[in-house]
Design an enzyme around this catalytic site. Sequence first.
Site, mmCIF file in Angstrom:
data_model
loop_
_atom_site.group_PDB
_atom_site.id
_atom_site.type_symbol
_atom_site.label_atom_id
_atom_site.label_comp_id
_atom_site.label_asym_id
_atom_site.label_seq_id
_atom_site.Cartn_x
_atom_site.Cartn_y
_atom_site.Cartn_z
ATOM 1 N N TYR A 13 0.858 -1.186 0.000
ATOM 2 C CA TYR A 13 0.000 0.000 0.000
ATOM 3 C C TYR A 13 0.890 1.232 0.000
ATOM 4 C CZ TYR A 13 -3.497 3.404 1.619
ATOM 5 O OH TYR A 13 -4.337 4.491 1.733
ATOM 6 N N ASP A 66 9.314 2.774 -0.376
ATOM 7 C CA ASP A 66 8.283 3.411 0.438
ATOM 8 C C ASP A 66 8.563 3.023 1.887
ATOM 9 O OD1 ASP A 66 6.113 4.121 1.889
ATOM 10 O OD2 ASP A 66 4.611 3.250 0.545
ATOM 11 N N LYS A 103 4.418 8.788 8.872
ATOM 12 C CA LYS A 103 4.291 8.209 10.208
ATOM 13 C C LYS A 103 5.334 8.758 11.203
ATOM 14 C CE LYS A 103 1.969 4.203 8.233
ATOM 15 N NZ LYS A 103 0.563 4.258 8.573
HETATM 16 C C1 LIG Z 1 3.794 1.860 3.352
HETATM 17 C C2 LIG Z 1 2.804 2.973 3.320
HETATM 18 N N1 LIG Z 1 2.891 3.913 2.374
HETATM 19 C C3 LIG Z 1 2.033 4.947 2.325
HETATM 20 C C4 LIG Z 1 1.011 5.069 3.222
HETATM 21 C C5 LIG Z 1 0.078 6.212 3.147
HETATM 22 O O1 LIG Z 1 0.322 7.094 4.189
HETATM 23 P P1 LIG Z 1 -0.840 8.073 4.710
HETATM 24 O O2 LIG Z 1 -1.880 7.228 5.336
HETATM 25 O O3 LIG Z 1 -0.107 8.982 5.660
HETATM 26 O O4 LIG Z 1 -1.332 8.824 3.531
HETATM 27 C C6 LIG Z 1 0.871 4.099 4.224
HETATM 28 C C7 LIG Z 1 -0.226 4.193 5.200
HETATM 29 O O5 LIG Z 1 -0.467 3.333 5.988
HETATM 30 C C8 LIG Z 1 1.776 3.032 4.269
HETATM 31 O O6 LIG Z 1 1.674 2.059 5.183
#
Ligand SMILES: Cc1ncc(COP(=O)(O)O)c(C=O)c1O
Length: 428
Positions: free
Chosen positions: A144, A239, A267
């Site tokens: 994700y 990511d 985060k």
């Molecule tokens: C690996 C990863 N990338 C991107 C995101 C998206 O971040 P946000 O919820 O701050 O938009 C998340 C959210 O859980 C994530 O786990």
Amino acid sequence: MLYKRSSELFIEANKVIPGGVNSPVRAFKGVGGTPIFVKEAKGAYLYDEDGNRLIDYINSWGPMILGHAYEPVVNAVIEKAKKGTSFGMPTELETQIAQLAISMVPNIDKIRFVNSGTEACMSAIRLARGYTKRDKIIKFSGCYHGHSDSFLIAAGSGLSTFGVPNSPGVTEGTAKDTLLAAYNDIENVKALFEANKNEIAAIIVEPVAGNMGCIPPNKGFLEGLRVLCYEFGAMLIFDEVMTGFRLAKGGVQELFKIQADIVCFGKVIGGGLPVGAFAAREEIMNYLAPIGPVYQAGTLSGNPLAMAAGLEMLKALNADSEIFTRLEQKTAYLENGIQKVLTEEGITFTINRVGSMISVHFDANPVYDFATAKNGDNETFKKFFHGLLKRGVYIAPSAYETWFITDALTYDDLDFTINAIKEVAKEL
Ligand SMILES: Cc1ncc(COP(=O)(O)O)c(C=O)c1O
């Protein structure tokens, strides 16, 4: 435990907010029942609107690595707020947090702050496309990267290598530029490169996956992606929204000694305020507006409250040479305890863990990609979740989520949790 007040609040919320929540997984659709409404939190504990205390294994889905209401962060935010909460103009604070982040993470020269992990990943992809002058990207099923259109893609049918939208509102035009591969399957990625020569701008990957439970990269997988990207002229985007400043000071790049071309953060970097960031070497980052052609912007980007929180969080992590070892030890202790009690109770399970990210899957077989993650027994998970909740332990309300361990947890908390799991296991 009683959830009367939470239930009432959920009914009211549903009248004015779709599904009663501002992010879908909070609605408990994966486990049934009523979401818990939080009143406040401190350290390792959540306190809900019914007066229950819960040991928190989600920690705002990762950010609260030092516990809730961590005092240096709270104080920094309060002090900043008194001096104005947003200017839309540069502040020294932005340079300070940028300098610190760059000093902690390998292989990055410049960083741009945004407001969420979604924004970070969306912007990283645009930058990679602009830099390489190519359109397609490869992502992995089950990873994700936020909710921007290019990532809400499911595998196409049959022999098609193209993705298809997995949400109404995502256009087929967008979907055709996202190619899907299976996590940990390097041959799959290679085949996509072969079939799309000179068209792939980037691979985006969670270098330790956390959105299908915790899935470690197999030995050679990330190295293989690195080599393929060099070979085919594509960029490797890590990511690290979950893993950054959690698995090591420098994230997975440091942990596994692999260099990505662009790294995304979220985060932990915001200390619990809305912050995302993406970073790379200078020649790549200079491709961004206002000095380069790739446009990216934000009214609240670099917001002083968010930057103050993030800076205090990074300072605390940077100053504590034992923090990541301590987190690892606590999580390993939890892992061993769960392993022991579930085995004693004759439960079929697999535990995956990297550092302070851990997940329990109710399946005997190894879980190494989205397909194997889906084999877990969801009915058992639901009982497991509610059994723990009843005993004051809060894990994510979905079988596909990772638990995030906080340093605020004591060994007594961990023992309490392991005992609760033993009790719950008898009911599974
Ligand atoms: C690996 C990863 N990338 C991107 C995101 C998206 O971040 P946000 O919820 O701050 O938009 C998340 C959210 O859980 C994530 O786990």
